[in-house]
Design a protein around this motif. Structure first.
Motif, PDB file in Angstrom:
ATOM      1  N   ASN A   1       0.815  -1.201   0.000  1.00 38.85           N
ATOM      2  CA  ASN A   1       0.000   0.000   0.000  1.00 38.85           C
ATOM      3  C   ASN A   1       0.851   1.254   0.000  1.00 38.85           C
ATOM      4  O   ASN A   1       0.565   2.217  -0.691  1.00 38.85           O
ATOM      5  CB  ASN A   1      -0.925  -0.001   1.216  1.00 38.85           C
ATOM      6  CG  ASN A   1      -2.170  -0.799   0.940  1.00 38.85           C
ATOM      7  OD1 ASN A   1      -2.554  -0.956  -0.195  1.00 38.85           O
ATOM      8  ND2 ASN A   1      -2.785  -1.290   1.979  1.00 38.85           N
ATOM      9  N   GLU A   2       1.941   1.204   0.768  1.00 33.98           N
ATOM     10  CA  GLU A   2       2.787   2.400   0.799  1.00 33.98           C
ATOM     11  C   GLU A   2       3.465   2.626  -0.523  1.00 33.98           C
ATOM     12  O   GLU A   2       3.542   3.742  -1.009  1.00 33.98           O
ATOM     13  CB  GLU A   2       3.887   2.192   1.835  1.00 33.98           C
ATOM     14  CG  GLU A   2       3.613   2.813   3.158  1.00 33.98           C
ATOM     15  CD  GLU A   2       4.777   2.561   4.081  1.00 33.98           C
ATOM     16  OE1 GLU A   2       4.508   2.182   5.219  1.00 33.98           O
ATOM     17  OE2 GLU A   2       5.922   2.736   3.628  1.00 33.98           O
ATOM     18  N   LEU A   3       3.993   1.524  -1.089  1.00 34.31           N
ATOM     19  CA  LEU A   3       4.833   1.677  -2.267  1.00 34.31           C
ATOM     20  C   LEU A   3       4.015   2.086  -3.480  1.00 34.31           C
ATOM     21  O   LEU A   3       4.424   2.938  -4.245  1.00 34.31           O
ATOM     22  CB  LEU A   3       5.527   0.340  -2.539  1.00 34.31           C
ATOM     23  CG  LEU A   3       6.662   0.302  -3.538  1.00 34.31           C
ATOM     24  CD1 LEU A   3       7.742   1.219  -3.094  1.00 34.31           C
ATOM     25  CD2 LEU A   3       7.192  -1.095  -3.634  1.00 34.31           C
TER      26      LEU A   3
ATOM     27  N   VAL B   1       1.270   9.163  -5.328  1.00 36.14           N
ATOM     28  CA  VAL B   1       0.450  10.116  -6.087  1.00 36.14           C
ATOM     29  C   VAL B   1       0.537   9.870  -7.585  1.00 36.14           C
ATOM     30  O   VAL B   1      -0.454   9.999  -8.312  1.00 36.14           O
ATOM     31  CB  VAL B   1       0.909  11.546  -5.763  1.00 36.14           C
ATOM     32  CG1 VAL B   1       0.187  12.534  -6.623  1.00 36.14           C
ATOM     33  CG2 VAL B   1       0.645  11.851  -4.335  1.00 36.14           C
ATOM     34  N   ILE B   2       1.728   9.497  -8.050  1.00 37.38           N
ATOM     35  CA  ILE B   2       1.880   9.317  -9.494  1.00 37.38           C
ATOM     36  C   ILE B   2       1.017   8.143  -9.965  1.00 37.38           C
ATOM     37  O   ILE B   2       0.340   8.222 -10.990  1.00 37.38           O
ATOM     38  CB  ILE B   2       3.352   9.071  -9.854  1.00 37.38           C
ATOM     39  CG1 ILE B   2       4.217  10.186  -9.318  1.00 37.38           C
ATOM     40  CG2 ILE B   2       3.507   8.960 -11.346  1.00 37.38           C
ATOM     41  CD1 ILE B   2       5.650  10.065  -9.695  1.00 37.38           C
ATOM     42  N   PHE B   3       1.029   7.038  -9.209  1.00 32.73           N
ATOM     43  CA  PHE B   3       0.185   5.906  -9.569  1.00 32.73           C
ATOM     44  C   PHE B   3      -1.273   6.289  -9.583  1.00 32.73           C
ATOM     45  O   PHE B   3      -2.021   5.941 -10.491  1.00 32.73           O
ATOM     46  CB  PHE B   3       0.356   4.771  -8.555  1.00 32.73           C
ATOM     47  CG  PHE B   3       1.441   3.818  -8.901  1.00 32.73           C
ATOM     48  CD1 PHE B   3       2.566   3.736  -8.129  1.00 32.73           C
ATOM     49  CD2 PHE B   3       1.324   2.998  -9.998  1.00 32.73           C
ATOM     50  CE1 PHE B   3       3.567   2.855  -8.439  1.00 32.73           C
ATOM     51  CE2 PHE B   3       2.323   2.118 -10.319  1.00 32.73           C
ATOM     52  CZ  PHE B   3       3.454   2.043  -9.541  1.00 32.73           C
ATOM     53  N   GLN B   4      -1.689   7.019  -8.542  1.00 33.18           N
ATOM     54  CA  GLN B   4      -3.098   7.362  -8.475  1.00 33.18           C
ATOM     55  C   GLN B   4      -3.500   8.228  -9.662  1.00 33.18           C
ATOM     56  O   GLN B   4      -4.554   8.027 -10.259  1.00 33.18           O
ATOM     57  CB  GLN B   4      -3.395   8.089  -7.164  1.00 33.18           C
ATOM     58  CG  GLN B   4      -3.326   7.144  -5.990  1.00 33.18           C
ATOM     59  CD  GLN B   4      -3.783   7.803  -4.724  1.00 33.18           C
ATOM     60  OE1 GLN B   4      -4.070   8.987  -4.717  1.00 33.18           O
ATOM     61  NE2 GLN B   4      -3.857   7.058  -3.656  1.00 33.18           N
ATOM     62  N   ASN B   5      -2.630   9.176 -10.031  1.00 29.22           N
ATOM     63  CA  ASN B   5      -2.987  10.014 -11.159  1.00 29.22           C
ATOM     64  C   ASN B   5      -3.010   9.243 -12.465  1.00 29.22           C
ATOM     65  O   ASN B   5      -3.767   9.572 -13.363  1.00 29.22           O
ATOM     66  CB  ASN B   5      -1.998  11.175 -11.289  1.00 29.22           C
ATOM     67  CG  ASN B   5      -2.323  12.270 -10.327  1.00 29.22           C
ATOM     68  OD1 ASN B   5      -3.440  12.365  -9.880  1.00 29.22           O
ATOM     69  ND2 ASN B   5      -1.360  13.095 -10.010  1.00 29.22           N
TER      70      ASN B   5
END
Lengths: 371, 358, 151
Positions: free
Chosen positions: A192-194, A199-203
Motif C-alpha cells: 500500500n505504501e509503495l 500520487v503518481i500511480f493514483q494520477n
C-alpha cells in the motif's frame, strides 16, 4: 485491415501494439488509430495462440480434457480444473468427499493470490515502476513452492480431478501455508505504501478507462472488472460450489469503475482470500481425498453448465454430451474474452499511456481469450 | 597534500620549456581532448555499472558480479558486444540524418564538459558566461533526438521523439530559472566565481529556503531533461518499445546509451557546482580550524563525491516511481513548476537584496 | 421468478416457443425468425430483466445447427437458456449485438468457427483464424489433412 485505412480521416496514425510487446500480457495484437496522441479506435486481433482447445476436447475423454484446460488461463489453473471437474461431477452425480472439497478451495484461493500478485507486479511495471515486480514475485515464489511440494508442478498443476484431488497434501502443507500467511500480512502495508498511496500511480489510474455499471453488464464483464463498476457478480457468493457457502468472506465492490477501482478491488480480494485460507487451514477434516469413480467416465446424454470464479472473472464450462466417452461439444466461456470486448469502449478518447494503464487493470491473459 | 594542480602545472611548464608557446598550446589542446574522451569513456562505463548495482540493491537482488571483481568489467564487456553488432540502417530511413543524430547528442555532451570545474584550477575553459553557455548548449541535444526520431522512418520513434522534444524544451525553463536564482546570489555567471563565492559555505545552506526550493525544482527539471524516470515517457519500454532510439543498433546505440549517462553526470555536476559548492570543501562560516581540516581532503574527491551523491539520488527516483503520462508531465511543468520557480526567483532576489542570507 | 412463471410469461410473449425438459435451467426453443422480438422482450419486459448474456455458442448436430444463448438477470437472479435451430446449409440468424454488446465478439467467434452469418452485425469478420482461412473449423465435417491428426 486494408478497409480500415480507407475509413480513417486525414492525419490519422495507425500503429500496431504487439503481438510481441512488453506491455500486452501475452500475444495480443492491437491496431490503434491515433489522432496525435488521442486514441480514436482500438481493434484487437486475436488468434495468435489459438490452439483449438474446444475442437481438441471433442476427441479427449472426460478425464483427459481437464489437463488441457490448465493451459487456458494458466495463472488460475487450479480454478479452471476445478470448473471442469465440477461440470463432470454434475453430469455423473458424484459426491465429493468433504476433505477433497476443503483442499480444492484452499488451492483455489492460493492460486487466486498468486494470480493477483503477478497482476500487481506486471501492472506496476507497465506504468513504469520496475521494483514492485520483484517484490510480487518474491511472494509468488512462496506459493509456487507450496504448489510444487503438493502437486509437483509450479504453473500448470493438474491436481483437481473429477471426484476430488489427485493426491494427498504433503505433510508440511499447513506449516508452509501458515508461514506464508504470516509473511504476507506484513508485506501488505508495504504494497500500500509503495504503490497504492503513491500520487503518481493514483494520477495514472484514476478516471482512466471508466466503465459504467450498465456497460459492464452489457459487455458481460465479470470478476474484478465488473465488481469495480458496481456489479455484484461473485460466483462464489451467487452460485456457491464446494464449501463456499459455509465460509465467511466479503464480496468487494467499488463504484467508480475506473482503473484505480479495479486495482483496489483486486488488492482487497487478496486480503479476503487470506481470510478464507485462515478459516479453512486448521479445520481440514480427515477422510478420502478422492471419491471412487469408474476408470472410464461416460456422461449421460444432456447439457451441463458449470460456473466458477477464476481470478479474472466467471469461467463457464458448457458440456454437451451424447452419452459417449468423449464430449460432443465443449464451450469454455472465458472471462477475458468479454473483458477485452469492453476495452475499446473504455479507452476511446484517451491517450496511449492510458491504454496501457487500462489494459493492465483489465488483467488479460491472452491464452484464456484465444483458447 | 595531493592535488591535481601539481600535475597540470608540471605538464604546462615542461611543454613551454621544450617547445615554442603556440606549439605547446596545441599540444595542450590535444592532451585535454584525449583526457576528456578518456574521462567520458570511463564515466560512461562506471555509471552504467553503478546504475545496475543500485537497481539490484533496490530490487533485492545482486546485479552483475561475474565479470571481474564485483562485476566492474561488465560494462566493458557490454560495450565490446555492442561494437561487434551489426549496425542496421532501416530501409526507408534518411541515411545522413540517421547516422548524424547520435553524433550530435555525443558532441553536445562533450561540449558541455568544457566549463565544469573538476577540482581546484582544473577547468578546461573558464568562460565568463559559464552558466549561460551550459544552458544554451544543452538545448542543442533536442535536435539530435528529433533527428533520430524522424530519420528512423518508424511511427514509434516519431512519437517518442515528439514527446521527448516537448518535454525537454519545457523543462529547460524551470531548470534555467533555478540556476538563475543562484546566479542572483553570486552576482556572476562564471563557474569559477560561483564556486569561489561558496568559500564560506555552500549556497544550499547559506541561502536557506529559496535555495532549497531551487534545488528541488532543479532536480526534478534535470531528471525530466535527461529523459529519466519518472519522466521517461519518450523511451517508455512498455509502450513504445524504445522510443526515439528503437531503430538504432550497434555502435550508434552505444553512443546514445553512453550519452544519456554522461548527460546525467553533467547535470549532477552542475547541480553540485551551483548548490553544493563544486570542489569547495564544506566550510562553515568563520570556523577556521574546521575549515582547515576540511581542506585536507583533496578538492577532486569533494567534487566527485557530491556528484555521485546526486547521481545516486536520481537513480533512486528511477527505481521507485512509475512514469508520468505525457500530458501530466507537461501539466506539472507549466502549471506548477514554472510559477513556483518564478516566484522563487523573486524570493531569492529579495533575500539577496535585503541580505537575509548567511 | 420460478420456472413456471417464466414459462407462462414466455408463452405470453411468443406462443410458438417450446420448452425442453431436463437440464439445470429452463430451456426455451425459439424459431429463428422470431428470435429478435423475443429477446428484445427478454431485456425490457418487467419481471424478466435479462440484461446479462453470459454465453453464446453454436452446436453442430449433423443435420442442423443449434444456436444456444445463456441469459441471466442481475436483478432477479434467474437464468434461462434460449435455443434456436438453424439450417445447416444456409446458416443465418439475426444478431443480438445491438441489445447486448458482449455479443459482438461472441458472434464473430461463432461466425469464424461455424460459418453462421449474423444479419445486421456491425462488423462480421474472422476473429481467431487468419483472415484468409478457408473453411469452418468447428463443424463436424471439417477436414484438414495438414493440421488435424486423427488418432
Amino acid at each position: 485491415m486494408i478497409e480500415e485505412i480507407g475509413r480513417t480521416t486525414e492525419g490519422d496514425l495507425i500503429i500496431n501494439i504487439g503481438p510481441q510487446h512488453p506491455a500486452t500480457h501475452g500475444v495480443l495484437h492491437l491496431v490503434i488509430t491515433l489522432n496525435g496522441e488521442t486514441i480514436k479506435k482500438v481493434e484487437p486481433h486475436l488468434g495468435y495462440i489459438h490452439r483449438s482447445i474446444e475442437k481438441m476436447c471433442e476427441s479427449l475423454s472426460y478425464r483427459q480434457f481437464i489437463y488441457v484446460t490448465s493451459r487456458m488461463d494458466y495463472l488460475s489453473s487450479h480454478i479452471n480444473n476445478h470448473g471442469c471437474a465440477l461440470c463432470v461431477e454434475k453430469g455423473l452425480q458424484i459426491e465429493v468427499p468433504l476433505r477433497a472439497q476443503f483442499i480444492r478451495v484452499l488451492m483455489d484461493e492460493l492460486t487466486r493470490i498468486a494470480s493477483h500478485e503477478l497482476w500487481w507486479g506486471a501492472m506496476a511495471m507497465d506504468l513504469g515502476a520496475f521494483t514492485p515486480f520483484f517484490h510480487a514475485f518474491r511472494e509468488r515464489e512462496t506459493i509456487t513452492d507450496i504448489m510444487e511440494k503438493t502437486c509437483g508442478a509450479r504453473l500448470t498443476m493438474n491436481y483437481i480431478v473429477p471426484g476430488g484431488v489427485m493426491a494427498e497434501l504433503h505433510p508440511d502443507f499447513q506449516k508452509d501455508v501458515k508461514r506464508f500467511i504470516q509473511l504476507y500480512k506484513s508485506k501488505f502495508e508495504e504494497y500500500n505504501e509503495l504503490v497504492t498511496g503513491n500520487v503518481i500511480f493514483q494520477n495514472r489510474m484514476k478516471s482512466v478507462g471508466v466503465l459504467s455499471k450498465k456497460d459492464a453488464i452489457s459487455y458481460g464483464c465479470t470478476g474484478p472488472v465488473g465488481r469495480a463498476s458496481g456489479v455484484f457478480c461473485d460466483i462464489r457468493k451467487l452460485y456457491p460450489y464446494d464449501i463456499y457457502n459455509k465460509i465467511e468472506f466479503e464480496e468487494i465492490t467499488e463504484t467508480e469503475g475506473d482503473s484505480f477501482a479495479r486495482y483496489l478491488v483486486r488488492l482487497k480480494e487478496m486480503q479476503q482470500s487470506i481470510r478464507i485460507i485462515e478459516q479453512l487451514l486448521d479445520n481440514i477434516p480427515e477422510g478420502d481425498f478422492q471419491a471412487k469413480t469408474k476408470a472410464v467416465l461416460k456422461l449421460p446424454k444432456g447439457e451441463f453448465y458449470q460456473r466458477v470464479e477464476t481470478a479474472r472473472g466467471e469461467l463457464g464450462v458448457y458440456i454437451v454430451s451424447e452419452g459417449g466417452t468423449t464430449p460432443y461439444r465443449i464451450k469454455f466461456r472465458s472471462p477475458g474474452f468479454s473483458n477485452l470486448s469492453a476495452l475499446e469502449h473504455m479507452v476511446k478518447g484517451l491517450k496511449i499511456g492510458d491504454l496501457v494503464a487500462a489494459m493492465g487493470s483489465l488483467d488479460l491473459v491472452i491464452p484464456d481469450i484465444d483458447r | 597534500m595531493f592535488s591535481l594542480e601539481n600535475i597540470t602545472r608540471f605538464i604546462h611548464e615542461w611543454l613551454n620549456g621544450h617547445f615554442n608557446p603556440t606549439f605547446a598550446l596545441f599540444m595542450e589542446f590535444g592532451l585535454v581532448g584525449v583526457a576528456a574522451i578518456t574521462l567520458f569513456a570511463f564515466l560512461g562505463l562506471s555509471l552504467v555499472w553503478m546504475e545496475r548495482k543500485v537497481a539490484a540493491v533496490m530490487q533485492i537482488r545482486i546485479g552483475p558480479n561475474r565479470v571481474g571483481p564485483k562485476g566492474i568489467f561488465q560494462t566493458t564487456a557490454d560495450t565490446l558486444k555492442l561494437l561487434m553488432k551489426e549496425g542496421l540502417v532501416p530501409d526507408g530511413a534518411d541515411k545522413f540524418l540517421f547516422n548524424l543524430a547520435p553524433f550530435i547528442v555525443m558532441i553536445v555532451a562533450m561540449l558541455i564538459l568544457a566549463p565544469i570545474a573538476f577540482a581546484k584550477n582544473i577547468q578546461i575553459w573558464d568562460i565568463n558566461i559559464g552558466v549561460l553557455y551550459l544552458s544554451a548548449v544543452s538545448s542543442l541535444s533536442v535536435i539530435g533526438i528529433l533527428m533520430a526520431g524522424w530519420a528512423s522512418n518508424n511511427k514509434y520513434s516519431l512519437l517518442g521523439a515528439m514527446r521527448s522534444g516537448a518535454q525537454i524544451v519545457s523543462y529547460e525553463l524551470s531548470a534555467g530559472l533555478s540556476v538563475l536564482s543562484i546566479v542572483v546570489m553570486t552576482g556572476s555567471l562564471s563557474i569559477k566565481d560561483i564556486i569561489l563565492s561558496q568559500q564560506n559555505g555552500w549556497w544550499i545552506f547559506k541561502a536557506h529556503i529559496p535555495a532549497l526550493i531551487s534545488f528541488i525544482i532543479f532536480i526534478i527539471a534535470v531528471t525530466a531533461e535527461t529523459n529519466r524516470a519518472p519522466f521517461d515517457m519518450a523511451e517508455a519500454e512498455s509502450e513504445l518499445t524504445a522510443g526515439f532510439h528503437t531503430e538504432y543498433s550497434g555502435m550508434r546505440f552505444a553512443l546514445f546509451f553512453l550519452a544519456e549517462y554522461i548527460n546525467i553526470f553533467i547535470v549532477c555536476a552542475i547541480g553540485a557546482t551551483l548548490f553544493f559548492g563544486g570542489w569547495m570543501p564544506l566550510h562553515i562560516g568563520n570556523w577556521q580550524a574546521f575549515n582547515h581540516i576540511m581542506n585536507y581532503i583533496p578538492s577532486s574527491i569533494w567534487f566527485f563525491g557530491k556528484t555521485i551523491g546526486l547521481i545516486f539520488l536520481i537513480m533512486w527516483f528511477r527505481w521507485t516511481f512509475p512514469r508520468l503520462r505525457i500530458d501530466q508531465l507537461l501539466n506539472l511543468e507549466w502549471k506548477y513548476l514554472l510559477p513556483i520557480s518564478m516566484f522563487n526567483l523573486l524570493l531569492m532576489t529579495v533575500v539577496a537584496i535585503m541580505g537575509w542570507h548567511f | 421468478m420460478l420456472n413456471e412463471d417464466l414459462k407462462f410469461k414466455f408463452t405470453e410473449i411468443l406462443p410458438a416457443v417450446l420448452f425442453e425438459e431436463g437440464g439445470e435451467w429452463l430451456n426455451v426453443l425459439v424459431p429463428p425468425e422470431e428470435l429478435t422480438p423475443f429477446v428484445k422482450q427478454l431485456r425490457s419486459a418487467e419481471g424478466l430483466g435479462f440484461d446479462y448474456l453470459f454465453c453464446l455458442t453454436c452446436i453442430d448436430w449433423k443435420t442442423h445447427f443449434t444456436m444456444v444463448y445463456h441469459f441471466s438477470s442481475t436483478q432477479y437472479r434467474h437464468n434461462i437458456v434460449v435455443k434456436a435451430k438453424i439450417d445447416r446449409n444456409n446458416p443465418e440468424i439475426e444478431t443480438v449485438s445491438d441489445i447486448w454488446r458482449t455479443a459482438e465478439m461472441l458472434e464473430r467467434e461463432v461466425y469464424d468457427l461455424f460459418g453462421v452469418i449474423f444479419l445486421h452485425h456491425p462488423d462480421l469478420r474472422r476473429l481467431i483464424m487468419p483472415d484468409d482461412w478457408e473453411g469452418w473449423p468447428l463443424r463436424k465435417d471439417f477436414e484438414d489433412p495438414v493440421n488435424m491428426i486423427k488418432l
